[in-house]
Design an enzyme around this catalytic site. Structure first.
Site: not given
Length: 884
Positions: A279, A284, A326, A612, A616, A706
């Protein structure tokens, strides 16, 4: 069967005046009656369902089984601790999932599609989910249809309906179409528009007849029950890493159990130890923690006006090496102002204050420019495209107000602007006949004109006159002005769109400027310093674009610019090879944008592209990061993008790249921390079993460590404030290993020190009572004291070590000890809990530990600080080497 009804029948049935729309009070009533205009998704999981999901794990099942066995053999305390750890782990998991879910929910709210509706006589932009049956919806190119509509007006309206019909070619719509067959399929219902389909051309209006699940798309949604859960590439990579580590950990656990069997140790105790170690060793929770870090980072980005739609984009942002932007609105202020007017042989500077009078030639030019717009401008406020607003505002200066000009010159037909033609045309009444008004790029107009308006007369357009207009346009472009030309022609009838733009009479041109944003210069310098190449892509004239690019620091000379025509003339292989030479691409089409992106990508660059418009979408999808404009962007561009700028500002892209780099670094810190802790725990258990020493930690102690030392500091590292030097680094190579630049070494050294120091603390604890590692029959009190020291060192050394992982290069002191309060809080809480466990009698009995004296605490703290100090020393040595 709305398509069978006339518009008048529809208006009467839905109780709406198309000229005014619904009232606010009526909207409230209908919203309560019909509910929000949204497709129902899968019901959200309850807290209980989330909690149960956290328990669906093989290791959790084994732990619970172990708890049952401990109860059977009478070890009730151990059973309670195991169950508490399992439940606490599940609670933390639920909290993590909810936190990530809420962050993503908030982002989905921000990216809700918008709809233009007429309510109380005014046009308003609202969230599409607030549309109700009876709403008058305004349609234009680039917008998604927010609900099922019966069209009331249409002008060259085309809608892409492949989501419903499977037909890739846009359907032509006609509000006046009569349909008598009630079996008419959706694709042939010309007088209707349907939710989630897309306007690709023209404009129109319609009345909402169905919303939410009552729409055609809603009927399909009822049949679907998708539950997709996609992981980002980084999460997938870490999940694979987790699986590999799981296999290694389980093998180690099996070896431990076999060795214990051979050594005739207590098998049940060894079984619990092996499971606890599994564990502890298997990360995990890593993908979940990464998901939280990504989601919280994305939420932070939204505060700096960058809405990230897809989590993988966050990872890619950190590797961006080219930003294709742009010009209009992104690099500039998007506040166009006309500076100069040119008719043949006459240039006039427009007054920026007060009014003026136009001569007859200018009046003809200005009338065409103003009538050929969809913008409005009254009392200093405009609506519509900034370029068109500037033209209407110009009319106000010369006493040519649009609302007066349109009287007797009502629009009869139009051909909307598109980026390929770079022209827009309208047909308006002109006395008893009609007049076509066209505006757009001057070089395109010259291709469609064969006459010119000079001194009140129509004359043939010869090469000399054309050259004069081009010279004037070029002079304006050199001054960074955007040039718009105008032409007209008279006709006795309204014309089809394809007939409008031929045999035109050129009237003149105007030059306007959109000043650069004040903050953009600094952002461009920041991008360059970060190894990112800023590139300007625009539909403007080459000279105009280059002048602004040079002013902003994007380019150094006109030679670094390239026009769309030059791109077409260059062989593809040559263009790909020379792409790095250019910083400005002017007069480009959407196809050119895709070609530019591909060319940079062929050089191994990670490309961000802004856009925009409807056209595009291909380049936004092709780019590694497609960035849509939140203010001026169409729904199509937003749909195709990975990120939306709510302020349409280039500076925000650079800030988002910085945030993307920070998030990636934080995830890496989290992973290194967790792997170091896991490696240290495995060493502390595995070595004693292999060498037949007493095991320094009990199963319940391993589970406790843990839980306490993994989750809290790991999440705190994930939200660490950005390193100020992150934008002085070169862009990350996307193919680069997650453990590059010494990360693997850092994890191994950290884990090795944590594991070895835990064993040293255990050995010291035994030696104070006169025992060694190979002593037989060690007294319970002596073993408890040694286990306590090992227990505290293992936990506290991991907590301290997390502090040194905040930067891979800078010292902890320079980084600022208290600049991440979350991490300081996690460390403080962890240490406090360790003190409580060994100090409170009932907890001490449960965990088989005992209080430590001052000398033991001093030694424990010294041991726990060594991994932190070692990592800081390694960083100092690296800095010295770099300085040399």
């Amino acid at each position: 069967m709305w398509f069978l009804k006339t518009v008048d029948q529809l208006i009467e049935e839905l109780g709406v005046d198309p000229r005014r729309g619904l009232s606010a009070a009526e909207v409230e009533v209908r919203l309560k009656k019909f509910g929000p205009n949204a497709l129902k998704g899968k019901p959200k999981k309850s807290l209980l369902a989330l909690f149960v999901a956290q328990l669906k794990d093989m290791l959790i099942y084994v732990l619970l089984a172990a708890a049952i066995v401990t109860i059977i053999i009478g070890e009730y305390t151990d059973a309670v601790i195991i169950v508490c750890v399992v439940l606490l782990n599940a609670v933390i998991g639920v909290f993590q999932e909810q936190k990530a879910g809420k962050a993503l929910e908030a982002l989905q709210q921000m990216t809700t599609p918008k709809a233009l509706v007429r309510r109380d006589g005014e046009i308003r932009e609202i969230n599409a989910k607030d549309v109700v049956p009876g709403d008058v919806v305004i349609l234009d190119a680039g917008r998604y249809i927010p609900a099922d509509l019966r069209l009331t007006e249409s002008a060259n309206l085309q809608i892409e309906e492949s989501a419903l019909t499977g037909e890739s070619v846009p359907s032509e719509k006609d509000a006046s179409a009569r349909i008598d067959d009630d079996q008419t399929p959706i694709g042939d219902q010309k007088n209707c528009a349907f939710m989630t389909t897309l306007v690709t051309y023209g404009r129109g209006e319609g009345i909402a007849v169905a919303t939410g699940m009552a729409t055609e798309m809603g009927k399909i949604a009822k049949e679907l029950d998708a539950d997709e859960e996609t992981l980002t590439p980084l999460q997938k990579k870490l999940a694979e890493l987790g699986k590999s580590l799981s296999v290694i950990a389980l093998v180690i656990c099996l070896v431990i159990f076999i060795v214990a069997l051979i050594q005739r140790r207590n098998l049940f105790e060894m079984f619990l130890t092996a499971i606890s170690l599994a564990v502890a060793a298997i990360p995990e929770g890593l993908p979940a923690i990464v998901a939280i870090v990504l989601a919280l980072g994305v939420t932070r980005m939204s505060r700096i006006h960058a809405i990230v739609k897809r989590l993988p984009a966050v990872e890619t942002l950190g590797a961006v090496s080219v930003i294709c932007s742009d010009k209009t609105g992104t690099l500039t202020q998007n506040k166009m102002t006309v500076q100069k007017i040119y008719t043949f042989g006459h240039l006039r500077v427009v007054p920026q204050e007060g009014t003026a009078t136009a001569d007859p030639n200018e009046k003809e030019l200005l009338t065409t420019l103003i009538l050929c717009t969809d913008a409005t401008y009254e009392n200093g406020e405009g609506t519509g495209d900034p370029t068109e607003i500037a033209l209407v505002a110009l009319g106000e200066i010369y006493h040519l107000e649009k609302k007066k000009l349109v009287i007797g010159r009502e629009r009869q037909a139009e051909r909307p602007f598109d980026s390929d033609r770079k022209l827009m045309s309208t047909v308006n009444r002109h006395g008893k006949n009609f007049r076509v008004h066209t505006k757009g790029a001057i070089d395109n107009l010259l291709n469609h004109a064969n006459r010119a308006w000079i001194d009140g007369k129509i004359v043939p357009l010869n090469e000399e006159i054309a050259a004069d207009f081009l010279k004037a346009a070029e002079a304006m472009s050199d001054q960074a002005l955007r040039v718009i030309g105008a032409a007209f022609k008279d006709t006795e009838t309204t014309l089809a769109p394809e007939q409008m733009e031929s045999d035109l009479i050129l009237a003149g041109l105007v030059g306007m400027i959109d000043p650069p944003r004040l903050e953009v210069k600094d952002a461009i310098q920041d991008a360059k310093q970060a190894g990112i190449t800023p590139v300007m892509i625009t539909g403007d004239h080459q000279h105009t674009a280059a002048a602004i690019a040079i002013d902003l620091g994007i380019a150094t000379s006109l030679e670094q610019s390239l026009s769309g025509r030059e791109i077409d003339a260059m062989p593809e292989a040559e263009f790909y090879e020379k792409i790095d030479r250019y910083r400005v691409f002017a007069r480009v089409s959407p196809e050119h944008k895709v070609k530019i992106v591909k060319a940079f990508q062929s050089q191994g660059k990670v490309v961000s592209m802004t856009g925009d418009g409807v056209n595009d979408a291909p380049s936004l999808k092709r780019a590694d990061i497609g960035v849509a404009m939140g203010i001026t962007g169409t729904d199509v561009s937003k749909g195709a993008s990975d990120m939306i700028l709510t302020d349409d500002n280039f500076t925000t892209i650079v800030a988002a790249v910085e945030e993307g780099r920070t998030i990636y670094h934080n995830i890496r810190k989290t992973v290194i921390f967790l792997l170091s802790c896991n490696f240290g725990e495995i060493l502390a258990i595995f070595l004693p079993i292999v060498f037949f020493w007493p095991v320094p930690l009990l199963p319940t102690q391993i589970l406790w460590i843990n839980l306490i030392t993994d989750s809290l500091p790991a999440i705190a590292l994930g939200v660490d404030p950005g390193d100020k030097k992150v934008m002085q680094e070169r862009p990350r190579d996307p193919k680069e290993s997650f453990f590059a630049h010494g990360a693997a070494f850092q994890a191994i050294i950290g884990g090795l020190l944590i594991g070895v120091l835990t064993l040293l603390a255990f050995t010291y604890g035994l030696s104070t009572r006169g025992y060694g590692l190979y002593s037989s029959h060690i007294a319970a009190g002596a073993l408890n004291e040694a286990e306590t020291m090992a227990f505290v060192v293992l936990a506290v050394s991991q907590l301290f070590y997390s502090l040194s992982l905040r930067s891979q290069h800078e010292s902890l002191l320079k980084k600022g000890l208290f600049s991440n309060f979350y991490l300081i809080g996690a460390v403080a809480v962890g240490i406090l809990l360790q003190i409580l466990v060994i100090s409170l009698p009932f907890l001490a009995r449960a965990f088989h530990v005992q209080p430590l004296n001052f000398r033991e605490w001093l030694l424990v703290i010294i041991f726990a600080l060594i991994p932190l100090l070692a990592n800081e020393s390694i960083k100092a040595i690296r800095r010295m080497k770099k300085e040399r």
